[in-house]
Design a protein around this motif. Structure first.
Motif, short mmCIF file in Angstrom:
data_model
loop_
_atom_site.label_atom_id
_atom_site.label_comp_id
_atom_site.label_asym_id
_atom_site.label_seq_id
_atom_site.Cartn_x
_atom_site.Cartn_y
_atom_site.Cartn_z
N THR A 21 -9.15 22.18 11.61
CA THR A 21 -8.06 22.14 10.64
C THR A 21 -7.46 20.75 10.67
OG1 THR A 21 -7.60 24.48 11.07
CG2 THR A 21 -5.86 23.20 9.98
N MET A 22 -7.14 20.18 9.49
CA MET A 22 -6.70 18.79 9.47
C MET A 22 -5.48 18.59 8.57
SD MET A 22 -8.74 15.25 8.54
CE MET A 22 -8.73 15.49 6.76
N PHE A 23 -4.54 17.78 9.08
CA PHE A 23 -3.47 17.21 8.27
C PHE A 23 -3.79 15.73 8.11
CE2 PHE A 23 -0.90 20.89 8.61
CZ PHE A 23 0.17 20.72 7.75
N PHE A 24 -3.76 15.24 6.88
CA PHE A 24 -4.18 13.86 6.60
C PHE A 24 -3.10 13.18 5.76
CE2 PHE A 24 -6.65 10.63 4.25
CZ PHE A 24 -7.33 10.02 5.29
N VAL A 25 -2.40 12.21 6.36
CA VAL A 25 -1.40 11.43 5.64
C VAL A 25 -2.02 10.12 5.21
CG1 VAL A 25 0.75 10.13 5.88
CG2 VAL A 25 0.59 12.43 6.80
N SER A 26 -1.97 9.84 3.90
CA SER A 26 -2.56 8.62 3.39
C SER A 26 -1.98 8.31 2.02
CB SER A 26 -4.09 8.75 3.29
OG SER A 26 -4.67 7.58 2.75
N HIS A 27 -1.99 7.01 1.66
CA HIS A 27 -1.64 6.58 0.31
C HIS A 27 -2.90 6.30 -0.51
CE1 HIS A 27 2.68 6.26 1.02
NE2 HIS A 27 2.40 5.73 2.18
N ASN A 28 -4.05 6.53 0.10
CA ASN A 28 -5.32 6.25 -0.57
C ASN A 28 -5.83 7.52 -1.24
OD1 ASN A 28 -8.18 5.85 -1.07
ND2 ASN A 28 -8.04 4.02 0.20
N GLU A 29 -5.77 7.57 -2.57
CA GLU A 29 -6.17 8.78 -3.29
C GLU A 29 -7.65 9.10 -3.10
OE1 GLU A 29 -5.05 9.32 -7.31
OE2 GLU A 29 -3.00 8.57 -7.01
N ARG A 30 -8.47 8.09 -3.02
CA ARG A 30 -9.90 8.33 -2.83
C ARG A 30 -10.15 9.06 -1.51
NH1 ARG A 30 -13.77 3.25 -3.29
NH2 ARG A 30 -12.89 3.36 -5.40
#
Length: 245
Positions: free
Chosen positions: A199-208
């Motif tokens: 299970t993953m939480f992923f914080v990013s500003h990269n839409e790709r």
């Protein structure tokens, strides 16, 4: 499906003049008083649940509570109200170089960090060579950590944390400083972990990147959960709001 993470009315507040640092006295007192003018809610009334194997992208502008949410899930911070329940261990790719000791060698840091995260010496022995090879840091094993470049520090930290056999993975923009080739290597490793059912939480500003890994998104604005839905829908809403602002 089993629920891995569940929050209910989750909230946490900080003092502006202490940069978010609170004593035990503050934590106790915060349960028995209302907010003061110099306080602000980093998160307020956030409720959601995450099932096993889901990959969640957390989006929002800087300062909206994304990293704070991950730290609450990692249980390195305590909420002021509401609850967060986590079923299973967490591999935190959050400020991953922070736990390394400058004066220790790369080898000693690998054993120290992996050990602090619950790995036994036998387990570390079994994967040590793979960690060094993945980090592309052969020949620097006896080098003090403080003499490594920032890129080398990120590589060895990711190589250690991504070896943890935990069901929940928290990723917070930690690869932004890595070079393109290594970043892609790390992303393939993340895909491998997701394929194993993590299970993953992923914080990013990269839409790709968000679209690559995540099927669902949480949009935070001013510490509140604005929308919870398919990642494309969340990104579309976020972009419209951002353009308006």
């Amino acid at each position: 499906m089993a629920v891995m993470i569940a929050t209910e009315g989750l909230g946490i507040r900080f003092r502006r003049n202490r940069r978010g640092r609170r004593s035990f006295k503050d934590l106790f007192a915060s349960k028995h008083r209302r907010s003061r003018p110099n306080e602000f809610w980093a998160l307020k009334d956030v409720s959601f649940s995450v099932e096993r194997g889901e990959a969640i992208g957390v989006v929002g502008r800087n300062g909206q509570g994304k990293s704070t949410l991950l730290k609450l899930v990692a249980q390195v911070m305590l909420p002021d109200e509401g609850s967060v329940r986590v079923h299973g261990g967490v591999a935190p790719l959050i400020e991953i170089t922070g736990g390394f000791v400058d004066d220790l060698t790369v080898r000693d840091n690998v054993y120290l960090t992996a050990g602090l995260h619950g790995m036994t010496k036998r387990e570390i022995d079994a994967c040590y060579d793979e960690i060094i090879e993945f980090a592309e840091i052969q020949g620097f094993e006896e080098t003090p950590y403080k003499h490594l470049s920032s890129g080398m520090r990120v590589r060895i930290a990711f190589a250690v944390i991504s070896r943890l056999d935990e069901p929940i993975l928290l990723v917070d923009e930690v690869l932004a400083v890595g070079d393109k080739a290594f970043r892609e290597k790390c992303y393939r490793r993340i895909e491998q972990l997701l394929a194993e059912g993590r299970t993953m939480f992923f914080v990013s500003h990269n839409e790709r990147d968000l679209k690559r890994f995540c099927t669902r998104g949480l949009y935070l604005d001013k510490g509140r959960l604005v929308h919870d839905g398919p990642i494309d829908e969340v990104l579309s809403l976020y972009n419209r709001h951002y353009a308006d602002k």
